[in-house]
Motif scaffolding. Structure first.
Motif, PDB file in Angstrom:
ATOM      1  N   ALA A   4      -1.436   2.109   7.803  1.00 18.79           N
ATOM      2  CA  ALA A   4      -2.003   3.453   7.634  1.00 18.79           C
ATOM      3  C   ALA A   4      -1.146   4.482   8.361  1.00 18.79           C
ATOM      4  O   ALA A   4      -0.927   5.589   7.868  1.00 18.79           O
ATOM      5  N   LEU A  30      -3.340   3.586  -0.108  1.00 13.92           N
ATOM      6  CA  LEU A  30      -4.653   3.150   0.350  1.00 13.92           C
ATOM      7  C   LEU A  30      -5.187   1.988  -0.489  1.00 13.92           C
ATOM      8  O   LEU A  30      -5.841   1.082   0.038  1.00 13.92           O
ATOM      9  N   GLN A  36      -8.114  -0.670  -0.038  1.00 12.23           N
ATOM     10  CA  GLN A  36      -9.372   0.024  -0.307  1.00 12.23           C
ATOM     11  C   GLN A  36      -9.631   0.111  -1.808  1.00 12.23           C
ATOM     12  O   GLN A  36      -8.694   0.190  -2.605  1.00 12.23           O
ATOM     13  N   ALA A  41     -10.605   5.196  -1.718  1.00 11.60           N
ATOM     14  CA  ALA A  41      -9.260   5.711  -1.507  1.00 11.60           C
ATOM     15  C   ALA A  41      -9.149   7.188  -1.877  1.00 11.60           C
ATOM     16  O   ALA A  41      -8.445   7.956  -1.204  1.00 11.60           O
ATOM     17  N   THR A  44     -10.658   9.509   0.831  1.00  9.92           N
ATOM     18  CA  THR A  44      -9.821   9.350   2.023  1.00  9.92           C
ATOM     19  C   THR A  44      -8.500  10.094   1.848  1.00  9.92           C
ATOM     20  O   THR A  44      -8.040  10.801   2.753  1.00  9.92           O
TER      21      THR A  44
END
Length: 260
Positions: A4, A30, A36, A41, A44
């Motif tokens: 990340a 992501l 994810q 995703a 985010t």
């Protein structure tokens, strides 16, 4: 968590240097890097892109270059589009959305690689200013289209806004990039609101690492953007986007599982 941070640095670098492109990589990072689901995703990614846009706008030089009337028209026109795109996205399975996203990435990469740095839009007046009223319909139409993409794929749309500002309005490169950052921030915020129903699934730790890194790197990149050759940076990023598009397309086409 380390992935990340790495991906956040790449997104921050892209937004800080180009005023675009962060979300086009954030979603696949992501989904395939962090593991994810697409429904998590997208919101985010929107938070990450909003944070990196704020960071890239932090310099006084960038803020002075923003064409606020243009940014507000683009942003306002995109608001209903984000909700329409979000509703449309719920009608398709994740696999097909990712395939469509890969196709969009290819279009973006080709546009970035073949684009030029000429800014001779029809809305530029003889004195070098911009006739905002004359280009209002085009700006609103482009803004609405970007809004749909934001809701559908979780992209801020800077890769469309920057060339649109150059071609439609004739903004110079620093103006187009700075104005695009405001539009991306507005679109990302409205897109997050449209996806509020799935925002509860956001992993806070991943979000903090991703968004925090993106914001810090975008601040640094924004300060050095003017010192780097724009064409070289844009084409290098286009190659990265094309490579990621190939990976997303192959994985989605073969229906491969994401990282877990």
């Amino acid at each position: 968590m380390l992935l990340a941070i790495v991906f956040g640095a790449v997104i921050g670098l892209s937004v800080g240097l180009l005023g675009a492109g962060g979300s086009i990589l954030a979603v696949p990072a992501l989904v395939y890097g962090v593991g994810q689901p697409l429904s998590t995703a997208i919101p985010t990614a929107l938070v990450v892109v909003a944070a990196s846009s704020i960071g890239a706008l932090s310099s006084r030089t960038r803020l002075r270059a923003v064409q606020w009337p243009v940014a507000l028209v683009f942003g306002a026109a995109g608001l209903p589009g984000t909700f329409a795109g979000t509703a449309l996205g719920r009608e398709f399975p994740q696999r097909w959305l990712l395939l469509a996203f890969a196709a969009l990435m290819v279009v973006v990469a080709v546009r970035m690689f073949t684009g030029n740095d000429e800014h001779t839009g029809a809305c530029r007046m003889p004195d070098g200013g911009i006739d905002h009223r004359r280009c209002l319909p085009k700006s609103a139409a482009a803004g609405a289209g970007v809004g749909v993409l934001t809701g559908l794929f979780g992209v801020g749309g800077g890769f469309i806004v920057v060339p649109a500002l150059s071609v439609l309005l004739g903004l110079a490169a620093p103006q187009a990039v700075a104005t695009s950052l405001v539009v991306v921030l507005i679109n990302a915020s409205s897109g997050l609101l449209a996806h509020i129903g799935t925002a509860g699934g956001i992993e806070v730790g991943v979000l903090i690492a991703f968004a925090g890194t993106a914001m810090l790197v975008s601040v640094a990149a924004g300060r050095f953007a003017a010192r780097l050759p724009a064409t070289t940076v844009r084409r290098a990023f286009a190659c990265v986007v094309l490579a990621v598009a190939l990976g997303v397309g192959v994985s989605s086409g073969l229906d491969l599982p994401t990282a877990g």
